[in-house]
Design a protein around this motif. Structure first.
Motif, short mmCIF file in Angstrom:
data_model
loop_
_atom_site.label_atom_id
_atom_site.label_comp_id
_atom_site.label_asym_id
_atom_site.label_seq_id
_atom_site.Cartn_x
_atom_site.Cartn_y
_atom_site.Cartn_z
N PRO A 164 14.07 -2.92 59.21
CA PRO A 164 14.77 -2.76 60.49
C PRO A 164 13.99 -1.83 61.42
O PRO A 164 13.53 -0.76 60.99
N LEU A 165 13.84 -2.23 62.67
CA LEU A 165 13.08 -1.45 63.64
C LEU A 165 14.01 -0.81 64.66
O LEU A 165 14.93 -1.45 65.16
N ALA A 166 13.75 0.46 64.95
CA ALA A 166 14.45 1.14 66.04
C ALA A 166 13.63 0.92 67.31
O ALA A 166 12.44 1.23 67.35
N VAL A 167 14.24 0.36 68.33
CA VAL A 167 13.55 0.00 69.57
C VAL A 167 14.24 0.66 70.75
O VAL A 167 15.47 0.64 70.84
N THR A 168 13.46 1.28 71.63
CA THR A 168 14.05 1.84 72.85
C THR A 168 14.60 0.70 73.71
O THR A 168 14.30 -0.48 73.47
N LYS A 169 15.41 1.03 74.71
CA LYS A 169 16.16 0.00 75.42
C LYS A 169 15.88 -0.04 76.92
O LYS A 169 16.77 -0.23 77.73
N PRO A 212 1.46 7.03 57.45
CA PRO A 212 1.59 7.29 56.01
C PRO A 212 2.94 6.85 55.47
O PRO A 212 3.92 6.73 56.21
N GLN A 213 3.00 6.66 54.16
CA GLN A 213 4.22 6.22 53.46
C GLN A 213 4.81 4.94 54.06
O GLN A 213 6.03 4.78 54.16
N ASP A 214 3.92 4.02 54.49
CA ASP A 214 4.32 2.72 55.01
C ASP A 214 5.17 2.81 56.28
O ASP A 214 5.95 1.90 56.58
N GLY A 215 5.05 3.88 57.03
CA GLY A 215 5.71 3.96 58.32
C GLY A 215 4.96 3.14 59.36
O GLY A 215 3.75 2.92 59.25
N VAL A 216 5.66 2.65 60.36
CA VAL A 216 5.04 1.91 61.46
C VAL A 216 5.67 2.36 62.78
O VAL A 216 6.83 2.77 62.83
N SER A 217 4.90 2.27 63.83
CA SER A 217 5.41 2.48 65.18
C SER A 217 4.53 1.68 66.12
O SER A 217 3.55 1.05 65.70
N GLY A 218 4.87 1.68 67.39
CA GLY A 218 4.04 0.95 68.35
C GLY A 218 4.79 0.63 69.62
O GLY A 218 5.84 1.20 69.91
N PHE A 222 8.80 1.15 69.47
CA PHE A 222 9.56 0.87 68.25
C PHE A 222 9.02 1.70 67.10
O PHE A 222 7.88 2.21 67.13
N SER A 223 9.84 1.84 66.06
CA SER A 223 9.41 2.53 64.85
C SER A 223 10.21 1.98 63.67
O SER A 223 11.30 1.43 63.84
N GLY A 224 9.66 2.11 62.48
CA GLY A 224 10.33 1.62 61.29
C GLY A 224 9.47 1.79 60.07
O GLY A 224 8.59 2.65 60.02
N LYS A 225 9.71 0.93 59.05
CA LYS A 225 8.98 1.01 57.79
C LYS A 225 8.58 -0.39 57.34
O LYS A 225 9.23 -1.39 57.66
N LEU A 226 7.47 -0.45 56.59
CA LEU A 226 7.09 -1.68 55.92
C LEU A 226 7.90 -1.81 54.63
O LEU A 226 8.22 -0.81 53.99
N VAL A 227 8.23 -3.04 54.27
CA VAL A 227 8.93 -3.32 53.02
C VAL A 227 8.03 -4.20 52.18
O VAL A 227 7.74 -5.34 52.55
N ARG A 228 7.59 -3.68 51.06
CA ARG A 228 6.70 -4.44 50.18
C ARG A 228 7.52 -5.12 49.09
O ARG A 228 8.31 -4.48 48.40
N GLY A 229 7.31 -6.43 48.92
CA GLY A 229 8.09 -7.17 47.94
C GLY A 229 7.25 -7.79 46.86
O GLY A 229 7.61 -8.82 46.30
N ASP A 239 8.04 -12.15 72.38
CA ASP A 239 7.12 -12.76 71.42
C ASP A 239 6.73 -11.77 70.32
O ASP A 239 6.61 -12.16 69.15
N VAL A 240 6.53 -10.51 70.69
CA VAL A 240 6.14 -9.50 69.70
C VAL A 240 7.26 -9.29 68.69
O VAL A 240 7.03 -9.31 67.47
N LEU A 241 8.50 -9.11 69.17
CA LEU A 241 9.62 -8.89 68.25
C LEU A 241 9.87 -10.11 67.36
O LEU A 241 10.20 -9.96 66.18
N ALA A 242 9.68 -11.30 67.91
CA ALA A 242 9.85 -12.51 67.11
C ALA A 242 8.79 -12.57 66.00
O ALA A 242 9.08 -12.93 64.86
N ALA A 243 7.55 -12.19 66.33
CA ALA A 243 6.48 -12.20 65.33
C ALA A 243 6.74 -11.16 64.24
O ALA A 243 6.55 -11.43 63.06
N LEU A 244 7.20 -9.97 64.63
CA LEU A 244 7.49 -8.93 63.63
C LEU A 244 8.61 -9.37 62.71
O LEU A 244 8.55 -9.15 61.48
N ARG A 245 9.65 -9.98 63.26
CA ARG A 245 10.78 -10.43 62.43
C ARG A 245 10.36 -11.53 61.45
O ARG A 245 10.89 -11.62 60.34
#
Length: 259
Positions: A86-91, A57-63, A70-77, A104-110
């Motif tokens: 910006p995504l918070a990613v574990t290390k 909800p509220q354009d949140g994302v995780s996965g 990772f987790s973060g938010k969608l930005v609608r333009g 490849d996943v992070l490159a696609a998301l960016r």
């Protein structure tokens, strides 16, 4: 489809334009698993790493990138622009196929500038409309649904036993991929994540004070509640009742919604 109003007869050579109806906002919800990246089909074998994307909800994302979470938010333009903020990613270190998949996943998301949904498939597109990734639905709607959020949930049954409403009962609250609340004695917080149909709580931390109460044994309830919560992998929500349970143990937590 654009809607046009019928124009009256025009005089003196002048004319008017009817503004097209705005496009509806794309509603995204549920969990999806990546099946293709940059035109390359992904390994679907059970033991292969899987990349997932969950719309909250509220354009949140995780996965999952196939290795890290990772987790973060969608930005609608605008009508045709939806990016990942910006995504918070574990290390955790990723080697072999999991490491390659993560890159490849992070490159696609960016690189994502548009998101399109076709039935049970979501496509991530570049600014020029090139397909960066295809994802298939795991659940058309995240099982907890939007009504999980914005409420305080009070524990009413613990492993089959009803709790005295006059006692200090555990409470939980969900905010995006975060969970917080009280054990009935101490405060706690942690991370809520869902991947491939399983829900889990990570990095649970709590204060450490001793508690006494006129009704019930808050320390015993706290111990049983914490043990059950650490095993949860299934969440169900019906009306104002939330159930957390484990597929590997008989522990079960039943909550009711408050304000």
């Amino acid at each position: 489809m654009a809607a046009f109003a019928a124009s009256p007869a025009l005089s003196h050579g002048s004319h008017t334009h009817t503004k097209a109806a705005p496009k509806p906002v794309l509603v995204l919800e549920g969990e999806f698993v990546a099946t293709e990246l940059r035109g390359r089909p992904l390994n679907r074998a059970a033991q292969a790493p899987k990349a997932t994307l969950i719309f909250l909800p509220q354009d949140g994302v995780s996965g999952s990138t196939g290795c890290n979470r990772f987790s973060g938010k969608l930005v609608r333009g605008g009508e045709d622009s939806t990016r990942f903020g910006p995504l918070a990613v574990t290390k955790m270190a990723c080697m072999g196929p999991a490491g390659a998949l993560e890159r490849d996943v992070l490159a696609a998301l960016r690189a994502t500038h548009q998101i399109r949904k076709f039935g049970g498939e979501v496509r991530l597109l570049s600014a020029k409309g090139r397909v960066l990734a295809r994802l298939q639905t795991v659940s058309a709607r995240v099982e907890t649904g939007p009504s999980l959020y914005g409420k305080s949930w009070t524990l009413v049954r613990l492993n089959g036993q009803a709790l005295d409403p006059q006692s200090l009962r555990p409470q939980v609250r969900f905010d995006g991929n975060r969970i917080s609340g009280t054990t009935g004695c101490n405060q706690f917080s942690g991370t809520y994540e869902r991947a491939l149909g399983k829900s889990r709580f990570f990095r649970l931390m709590q204060t450490e004070r001793a508690c006494l109460a006129a009704v019930g044994d808050p320390m015993a309830v706290e111990a049983a509640f914490g043990a059950a919560l650490s095993k949860v992998d299934q969440i169900s929500l019906t009306a104002n009742q939330l159930t957390l349970k484990s597929s590997t143990s008989p522990d079960i937590l039943v909550f009711e919604a408050g304000d």
